[in-house]
Scaffold this motif. Structure first.
Motif, PDB file in Angstrom:
ATOM      1  N   MET A 123       0.820  -1.203   0.000  1.00  0.00           N
ATOM      2  CA  MET A 123       0.000   0.000   0.000  1.00  0.00           C
ATOM      3  C   MET A 123       0.860   1.261   0.000  1.00  0.00           C
ATOM      4  SD  MET A 123      -2.781   1.152   2.883  1.00  0.00           S
ATOM      5  CE  MET A 123      -1.508   1.370   4.116  1.00  0.00           C
ATOM      6  N   MET A 124       1.913   1.286   0.796  1.00  0.00           N
ATOM      7  CA  MET A 124       2.750   2.470   0.907  1.00  0.00           C
ATOM      8  C   MET A 124       3.769   2.587  -0.228  1.00  0.00           C
ATOM      9  SD  MET A 124       1.466   3.922   3.510  1.00  0.00           S
ATOM     10  CE  MET A 124       2.622   5.163   4.070  1.00  0.00           C
ATOM     11  N   ASP A 125       3.810   1.609  -1.125  1.00  0.00           N
ATOM     12  CA  ASP A 125       4.675   1.717  -2.297  1.00  0.00           C
ATOM     13  C   ASP A 125       4.046   2.550  -3.400  1.00  0.00           C
ATOM     14  OD1 ASP A 125       6.637   0.155  -1.132  1.00  0.00           O
ATOM     15  OD2 ASP A 125       5.774  -1.722  -1.888  1.00  0.00           O
ATOM     16  N   ILE A 126       2.750   2.769  -3.339  1.00  0.00           N
ATOM     17  CA  ILE A 126       2.037   3.550  -4.353  1.00  0.00           C
ATOM     18  C   ILE A 126       2.065   5.023  -3.931  1.00  0.00           C
ATOM     19  CG2 ILE A 126      -0.162   3.840  -5.559  1.00  0.00           C
ATOM     20  CD1 ILE A 126      -0.763   0.904  -4.856  1.00  0.00           C
ATOM     21  N   PRO A 127       2.621   5.914  -4.747  1.00  0.00           N
ATOM     22  CA  PRO A 127       2.793   7.322  -4.327  1.00  0.00           C
ATOM     23  C   PRO A 127       1.492   8.021  -3.958  1.00  0.00           C
ATOM     24  CG  PRO A 127       4.074   6.862  -6.301  1.00  0.00           C
ATOM     25  CD  PRO A 127       3.217   5.658  -6.062  1.00  0.00           C
ATOM     26  N   GLU A 128       0.408   7.780  -4.706  1.00  0.00           N
ATOM     27  CA  GLU A 128      -0.856   8.469  -4.410  1.00  0.00           C
ATOM     28  C   GLU A 128      -1.407   8.057  -3.043  1.00  0.00           C
ATOM     29  OE1 GLU A 128      -0.260   6.699  -7.109  1.00  0.00           O
ATOM     30  OE2 GLU A 128      -0.083   8.230  -8.702  1.00  0.00           O
ATOM     31  N   ILE A 129      -1.360   6.773  -2.767  1.00  0.00           N
ATOM     32  CA  ILE A 129      -1.867   6.291  -1.476  1.00  0.00           C
ATOM     33  C   ILE A 129      -0.971   6.759  -0.337  1.00  0.00           C
ATOM     34  CG2 ILE A 129      -2.338   4.212  -0.118  1.00  0.00           C
ATOM     35  CD1 ILE A 129      -3.206   2.850  -2.677  1.00  0.00           C
ATOM     36  N   ARG A 130       0.330   6.736  -0.550  1.00  0.00           N
ATOM     37  CA  ARG A 130       1.254   7.200   0.493  1.00  0.00           C
ATOM     38  C   ARG A 130       1.005   8.668   0.833  1.00  0.00           C
ATOM     39  NH1 ARG A 130       5.579   5.557  -1.756  1.00  0.00           N
ATOM     40  NH2 ARG A 130       6.215   7.463  -2.810  1.00  0.00           N
ATOM     41  N   LYS A 131       0.768   9.474  -0.170  1.00  0.00           N
ATOM     42  CA  LYS A 131       0.502  10.895   0.075  1.00  0.00           C
ATOM     43  C   LYS A 131      -0.772  11.083   0.891  1.00  0.00           C
ATOM     44  CE  LYS A 131      -0.501  15.185  -2.381  1.00  0.00           C
ATOM     45  NZ  LYS A 131      -0.735  15.817  -3.713  1.00  0.00           N
ATOM     46  N   GLU A 132      -1.835  10.348   0.553  1.00  0.00           N
ATOM     47  CA  GLU A 132      -3.104  10.491   1.273  1.00  0.00           C
ATOM     48  C   GLU A 132      -3.001   9.980   2.708  1.00  0.00           C
ATOM     49  OE1 GLU A 132      -6.048  10.057  -2.632  1.00  0.00           O
ATOM     50  OE2 GLU A 132      -5.591   8.315  -1.370  1.00  0.00           O
ATOM     51  N   VAL A 133      -2.201   8.949   2.920  1.00  0.00           N
ATOM     52  CA  VAL A 133      -2.019   8.441   4.280  1.00  0.00           C
ATOM     53  C   VAL A 133      -1.341   9.476   5.165  1.00  0.00           C
ATOM     54  CG1 VAL A 133      -0.745   6.744   5.663  1.00  0.00           C
ATOM     55  CG2 VAL A 133      -2.035   5.997   3.660  1.00  0.00           C
ATOM     56  N   PHE A 134      -0.307  10.119   4.655  1.00  0.00           N
ATOM     57  CA  PHE A 134       0.393  11.141   5.434  1.00  0.00           C
ATOM     58  C   PHE A 134      -0.483  12.370   5.666  1.00  0.00           C
ATOM     59  CE2 PHE A 134       4.536   9.236   3.737  1.00  0.00           C
ATOM     60  CZ  PHE A 134       4.677   8.445   4.874  1.00  0.00           C
ATOM     61  N   GLU A 135      -1.374  12.659   4.731  1.00  0.00           N
ATOM     62  CA  GLU A 135      -2.307  13.766   4.949  1.00  0.00           C
ATOM     63  C   GLU A 135      -3.282  13.436   6.075  1.00  0.00           C
ATOM     64  OE1 GLU A 135      -4.090  14.491   1.186  1.00  0.00           O
ATOM     65  OE2 GLU A 135      -2.365  15.586   0.374  1.00  0.00           O
ATOM     66  N   ILE A 136      -3.708  12.171   6.169  1.00  0.00           N
ATOM     67  CA  ILE A 136      -4.581  11.764   7.274  1.00  0.00           C
ATOM     68  C   ILE A 136      -3.840  11.868   8.606  1.00  0.00           C
ATOM     69  CG2 ILE A 136      -5.812   9.791   8.273  1.00  0.00           C
ATOM     70  CD1 ILE A 136      -6.470   8.904   5.433  1.00  0.00           C
ATOM     71  N   LEU A 137      -2.564  11.497   8.607  1.00  0.00           N
ATOM     72  CA  LEU A 137      -1.788  11.593   9.846  1.00  0.00           C
ATOM     73  C   LEU A 137      -1.705  13.038  10.348  1.00  0.00           C
ATOM     74  CD1 LEU A 137       1.165   9.114   9.112  1.00  0.00           C
ATOM     75  CD2 LEU A 137      -0.909   8.694  10.447  1.00  0.00           C
ATOM     76  N   GLU A 138      -1.620  13.973   9.418  1.00  0.00           N
ATOM     77  CA  GLU A 138      -1.531  15.382   9.815  1.00  0.00           C
ATOM     78  C   GLU A 138      -2.872  15.971  10.230  1.00  0.00           C
ATOM     79  OE1 GLU A 138       1.998  17.669   7.692  1.00  0.00           O
ATOM     80  OE2 GLU A 138       0.566  16.883   6.222  1.00  0.00           O
ATOM     81  N   MET A 139      -3.969  15.300   9.948  1.00  0.00           N
ATOM     82  CA  MET A 139      -5.295  15.812  10.294  1.00  0.00           C
ATOM     83  C   MET A 139      -5.674  15.552  11.752  1.00  0.00           C
ATOM     84  SD  MET A 139      -7.583  14.908   6.944  1.00  0.00           S
ATOM     85  CE  MET A 139      -7.413  15.850   5.436  1.00  0.00           C
ATOM     86  N   GLY A 140      -4.753  15.083  12.552  1.00  0.00           N
ATOM     87  CA  GLY A 140      -5.053  14.859  13.962  1.00  0.00           C
ATOM     88  C   GLY A 140      -4.560  13.543  14.501  1.00  0.00           C
ATOM     89  N   VAL A 141      -4.120  12.649  13.605  1.00  0.00           N
ATOM     90  CA  VAL A 141      -3.660  11.340  14.057  1.00  0.00           C
ATOM     91  C   VAL A 141      -2.360  11.463  14.848  1.00  0.00           C
ATOM     92  CG1 VAL A 141      -2.863   9.076  13.302  1.00  0.00           C
ATOM     93  CG2 VAL A 141      -4.839  10.135  12.197  1.00  0.00           C
ATOM     94  N   LEU A 142      -1.435  12.320  14.382  1.00  0.00           N
ATOM     95  CA  LEU A 142      -0.150  12.468  15.065  1.00  0.00           C
ATOM     96  C   LEU A 142      -0.320  13.005  16.476  1.00  0.00           C
ATOM     97  CD1 LEU A 142       2.063  13.913  12.170  1.00  0.00           C
ATOM     98  CD2 LEU A 142       2.015  11.572  13.056  1.00  0.00           C
ATOM     99  N   SER A 143      -1.197  13.971  16.622  1.00  0.00           N
ATOM    100  CA  SER A 143      -1.425  14.539  17.963  1.00  0.00           C
ATOM    101  C   SER A 143      -2.070  13.521  18.893  1.00  0.00           C
ATOM    102  CB  SER A 143      -2.299  15.785  17.856  1.00  0.00           C
ATOM    103  OG  SER A 143      -3.544  15.472  17.245  1.00  0.00           O
ATOM    104  N   LEU A 144      -2.978  12.690  18.369  1.00  0.00           N
ATOM    105  CA  LEU A 144      -3.610  11.656  19.199  1.00  0.00           C
ATOM    106  C   LEU A 144      -2.597  10.575  19.590  1.00  0.00           C
ATOM    107  CD1 LEU A 144      -7.001  11.207  17.305  1.00  0.00           C
ATOM    108  CD2 LEU A 144      -6.644  12.322  19.520  1.00  0.00           C
ATOM    109  N   CYS A 145      -1.662  10.275  18.667  1.00  0.00           N
ATOM    110  CA  CYS A 145      -0.628   9.277  18.994  1.00  0.00           C
ATOM    111  C   CYS A 145       0.312   9.793  20.078  1.00  0.00           C
ATOM    112  CB  CYS A 145       0.157   8.928  17.741  1.00  0.00           C
ATOM    113  SG  CYS A 145      -0.759   7.966  16.522  1.00  0.00           S
ATOM    114  N   LYS A 146       0.663  11.058  20.016  1.00  0.00           N
ATOM    115  CA  LYS A 146       1.566  11.623  21.018  1.00  0.00           C
ATOM    116  C   LYS A 146       0.897  11.723  22.388  1.00  0.00           C
ATOM    117  CE  LYS A 146       4.412  14.202  17.746  1.00  0.00           C
ATOM    118  NZ  LYS A 146       4.873  15.536  17.297  1.00  0.00           N
ATOM    119  N   SER A 147      -0.417  11.886  22.401  1.00  0.00           N
ATOM    120  CA  SER A 147      -1.153  11.907  23.680  1.00  0.00           C
ATOM    121  C   SER A 147      -1.459  10.498  24.182  1.00  0.00           C
ATOM    122  CB  SER A 147      -2.453  12.696  23.510  1.00  0.00           C
ATOM    123  OG  SER A 147      -3.307  12.050  22.577  1.00  0.00           O
TER     124      SER A 147
END
Length: 332
Positions: free
Chosen positions: A300-324
């Motif tokens: 899944m992460m080898d495909i550039p389009e999917i990788r880009k969308e996954v990282f955009e989801i992480l920036e939408m609040g996933v990273l902050s929830l993981c750090k908490s």
């Protein structure tokens, strides 16, 4: 009759031109005869006297008279007889061209430079390595948290500073045990979430899910839903992909009922978060379908389009929830 026509023609010429036959040749040389010939005189084209005139008219100015043409003129001036047929044959005979010394062509040889080893290597077309060729030779390895961390640094290194890259680093405590390629989806979920039944009963919020599974395609999402039957039990599962389902319909379904499990693609999940149809705060588990490969042996992460969308989801609040430490990440 020819003599009478000749006399008539001499009378029509100017006094200077009709005085002697030499002046006729002068007229012929200057090219004035064509305008002064009468129709009667033109009919006598086969005569000897007119043969001389035609020879002078046909000869280019730049070409000197040949030996054959001078001989014809001498015979005509002496008045020696000859039939019309003989004169026409002489007239039709081709005038030999001037003999020119032809230069022998010189042979020219081009010496080609010797091809060096460097030029030979440049001209060879290198076959591009495909992902399928590389992965077909390598043994499958299970994904690890370090793989995700490395992908994030490589993705953001071009437009982020060193300090910002350090902020993107996730703590090791937020990662669940990774799949060692021996588990099915149900067995892996039971291992990482042994208290799922209790969490499911306590969840009552709409427009949210407790566990979100992200995969690469809609067909793969359907396969995962079928393979997790032993784990989900009575849990409400929702398909979160774009195939045959509009975004607004999914938003309405999330608003109407409580959903425990969501399985979908990163593109549609990102769109639902943007439109406010999916709230990430109650989310407890985020699972990536990391080790699965398609027909081209791509993850899944080898495909550039999917990788880009996954990282955009992480920036939408996933990273902050993981750090908490309220959200856990798993690599299946």
């Amino acid at each position: 009759m020819a003599d009478d026509l000749g006399d008539e023609w001499w009378k029509t010429q100017p006094s200077g031109a009709a005085s002697s036959p030499g002046s006729v040749l002068h007229t012929l040389k200057t090219g004035d005869l064509a305008g002064s010939l009468t129709p009667q005189l033109a009919s006598l084209h086969g005569r000897k006297g007119l043969t001389i005139l035609s020879c002078w008219m046909r000869r280019p100015k730049s070409q000197k008279p040949s030996a054959q043409s001078r001989q014809v003129e001498a015979e005509a001036s002496d008045g020696e007889g000859g039939g019309d047929t003989a004169m026409t044959q002489q007239e039709r005979a081709p005038v030999p061209a001037l003999s020119k010394k032809t230069e022998q062509p010189k042979e020219c040889f081009l010496i080609q430079p010797k091809e060096t080893n460097e030029d030979a290597t440049k001209t060879r077309k290198r076959k591009k390595k495909k992902i399928t060729d590389v992965l077909a030779k390598s043994e499958p390895k299970p994904g690890t948290p370090e793989d995700l961390q490395k992908l994030m640094k490589d993705y953001y290194s071009s437009n982020r500073s060193v300090i910002e890259l350090e902020e993107l680093t996730l703590p090791d405590s937020c990662f669940l045990k990774a799949n060692d390629l021996t588990h099915s989806l149900s067995s892996y979920l039971k291992e990482i979430c042994p208290k799922w039944v209790k969490l499911r009963k306590n969840h009552s919020e709409k427009k949210s899910v407790l566990m979100l599974i992200i995969c690469g395609s809609a067909i793969r999402a359907l396969e995962l839903i079928r393979s997790m039957t032993a784990f989900r039990g009575d849990s409400k599962v929702m398909k979160l992909f774009a195939k045959h389902i509009k975004v607004q319909e999914q938003v309405k379904l999330l608003e109407k009922r409580v959903v425990h499990l969501g399985v979908g693609t990163p593109g549609r999940i990102k769109e639902l978060i943007k439109q406010g149809g999916l709230n990430l705060n109650p989310l407890k588990f985020l699972i990536f379908d990391w080790n699965w490969r398609d027909q081209k042996l791509r993850r899944m992460m080898d495909i550039p389009e999917i990788r880009k969308e996954v990282f955009e989801i992480l920036e939408m609040g996933v990273l902050s929830l993981c750090k908490s430490e309220s959200l856990k990440l798993g690599l299946f």
